[in-house]
Structures are given as structure tokens and as C-alpha cells.
Design an enzyme around this catalytic site. Sequence first.
Site, mmCIF file in Angstrom:
data_model
loop_
_atom_site.group_PDB
_atom_site.id
_atom_site.type_symbol
_atom_site.label_atom_id
_atom_site.label_comp_id
_atom_site.label_asym_id
_atom_site.label_seq_id
_atom_site.Cartn_x
_atom_site.Cartn_y
_atom_site.Cartn_z
ATOM 1 N N ALA A 1 31.790 58.472 -46.150
ATOM 2 C CA ALA A 1 31.010 59.237 -45.420
ATOM 3 C C ALA A 1 31.512 60.741 -44.911
ATOM 4 O O ALA A 1 30.968 61.711 -45.106
ATOM 5 C CB ALA A 1 30.579 58.664 -44.203
ATOM 6 N N LYS B 1 43.653 57.860 -30.888
ATOM 7 C CA LYS B 1 43.140 59.015 -30.801
ATOM 8 C C LYS B 1 44.009 59.873 -29.402
ATOM 9 O O LYS B 1 44.441 60.952 -29.529
ATOM 10 C CB LYS B 1 41.839 59.479 -30.448
ATOM 11 C CG LYS B 1 40.905 59.044 -31.532
ATOM 12 C CD LYS B 1 39.603 58.744 -31.247
ATOM 13 C CE LYS B 1 38.684 58.211 -32.379
ATOM 14 N NZ LYS B 1 37.474 57.598 -32.105
HETATM 15 N N1 HSE Z 1 34.837 54.198 -34.347
HETATM 16 C C1 HSE Z 1 34.723 55.508 -33.650
HETATM 17 C C2 HSE Z 1 34.183 55.795 -32.543
HETATM 18 C C3 HSE Z 1 34.645 56.441 -34.785
HETATM 19 O O1 HSE Z 1 33.174 54.909 -32.477
HETATM 20 O O2 HSE Z 1 34.428 56.672 -31.980
HETATM 21 C C4 HSE Z 1 35.156 57.821 -34.800
HETATM 22 O O3 HSE Z 1 36.527 57.926 -34.740
#
Ligand code: HSE
Length: 334
Positions: free
Chosen positions: A13, A221
Site C-alpha cells: 500500500a 512510534k
Molecule cells: N496500525 C497503525 C495505526 C497504522 O492504526 O495507526 C499506521 O502506523
Amino acid sequence: MNIIRVSIIGFGAVGQGVAEVILKKMDYLRDLNLEIKVVAVVDSRGAEIDTEGIDLAKALERKRSKGTVALVDKTGLDVIKNIEHDVVIETTPTNIDDGGAGLRNMLEAFRQGRDVVTSNKGPLALKYTELVEAANSSGSKFRFEATVGGAMPIINLIKGVLAGNEILSIQGILNGTCNYILTRMLEEEASYEQMLAEAQERGIAETDPTYDVEGIDAACKLVILANSVFGMNATYKDVDVTGISKITPESMILAYNDGYVTKLIGEVRKDLLCVAPRLVPIGHPLSVGDTLNVASVQTDLAGPVTITGRGAGSIETASAILSDLISISRNMNE
Ligand code: HSE
């Protein structure tokens, strides 16, 4: 015309989103005196390579009709080692167990003196310091805005626009899937399991949604922010994590009646790395809903600065990658 030669390693994607935005922004880039020439596209079944520049519309069409872009039997590592180009765009599926192919691709790119732009969180959440040292020792640039918050420009905001400020803390919602689930649980008075299924239909959940709901994706993150902004040397395993799977709609409704929404909040400051459900006052800058991400940065000079945006999505994530590419091309010419 400045020409920057790139490879796209990983054509899922996000990789396809990158090809689409390069096509869509061709005139815009020409006005910047910039041509982004894609010399290789690689997916799990092989590669297309053309040092004169790949026809991206045809590559996208082939990927969609045949399920692969492959014309030759070459891997990402083959391309990174043997095809002359400037920037590796690393968009392979993330692996947070050992960094996987993404980590190997990035390290090889630096060995070859190439720059790297990536959306791939796993390698940075595990081996940030090793990657930065490898980039520095080969004089390569390493940009990863897309790894945190998708289109939400948190890293470049702090490093660029807020330069000169000491960053005291960052708090935010860094996982769109959890935000969607919590928002919908309150709206529908439904269990988290029901709303997880809806979130998966939106296509933003990780392949294994445990990473979302148990807070691991947000922790990855947060660690990238901790290392890149606060100079920590942490991995996602250093984050104190509580997910959302034990939250009930009843508890959310009680909180709401008292003026609070329940959100999965990541927080980093000196001596603290934490992801946990928190009560946020209704109307507070962090109380965004749906799949949105948000980050509130506390600074010494500018005070609090809060940004929100789409934390996932093919074109949205490609937006952050394109921005990093343009920024690298500007530095090349300085
Ligand atoms: N699974 C992640 C979210 C996708 O829902 O933020 C983006 O990193």
C-alpha cells in the site's frame, strides 16, 4: 533540472502510494526543478529495473492486475547493492521482532552510501542507534517522518520549524486503530472486539491487530520520537505499555458523563516512556476522534504546539515520504 534517482523497495500500500504521488506531482516537482526518477521497484516476488526511469503508471497497473510488479528475479538487496541510485525508499512490511528485511535493506543502503527514506517502523523501534551510526559513517541521509503518525508532520516539525526550542515532552495519540475503536465504543456502547472488526475494515489495523490494541504499535512510534528528539537509546521494549483490550464501554460512558473521553496516550519526556489509556477532558486538544492521530509538544520557548492528522493510509503516508525526498534533494544542492 535536478534528477534524483530512487528505488522503491516494497510495493504494498505505501510503496504504491509513493508511485502514485510521484506521478500525480510530476508538474509540481518540475516547477521545483526536480525530477524523481524511479530506477527500480521491488516486491516480494521480484523487481522491475530500468536505469532510464520506470513507467510508474504501467508498474502500478501490472501490480494491480498480476499481483506483482516483477519482471526480473531480483531482490531489494540485489537492487540496493548493484543499481546505481541516490535514495532507497524502504517500504517493506514492518517486522518488530528482529527488524527483518527492512533492517537489512537500510543497513545495506548505508554501506553503499545511499540515502534512505522510510515508513518502516520496526527497524527504527529496535535498532535506531545502529541505523543512525551506519548512516553517519557513510555520510548518508536518513529520513523517517512517515514512521510516526503517517501524514502528521511531527519529526520535521520539531527538527525544522521548532528548531531552537527545548522539547520538554510529547504526548499524543499515535495509533489510529485504537482511536477509532475507542471513539466507536463510546458512540455505539459496544465492546472493543466488535469495533476492532470495523477498524480492520477501514484497512488501518496492523496485519496482527494485537500490535494495535495492546499498544505495541504506539510504543514503537513513541520510541522513534524518544530516540530522534530526546536522544534516548531506547527500544520499544523499554516503554511501559498498557493497551485498550480491557476497557469496557460502561467505564467509558461513566467517564464521558463526568466530562472525559478515554484515549490511548503515548507520553515521552526525560525519564518517562509510557503508553496507556488516559482520561482526557472533552474539548482538550488531545481529544480528537475517528482514526486521527494527534501530538502535543511542550516546548520551552513556543509553549505547547499541537498537531493532528491522518496517521495511516497509502497516499497520506506517501505524502510524508515525498516531503522527505524533496528535503533530501534540496540538501543535495546546497
Ligand atoms: N496500525 C497503525 C495505526 C497504522 O492504526 O495507526 C499506521 O502506523
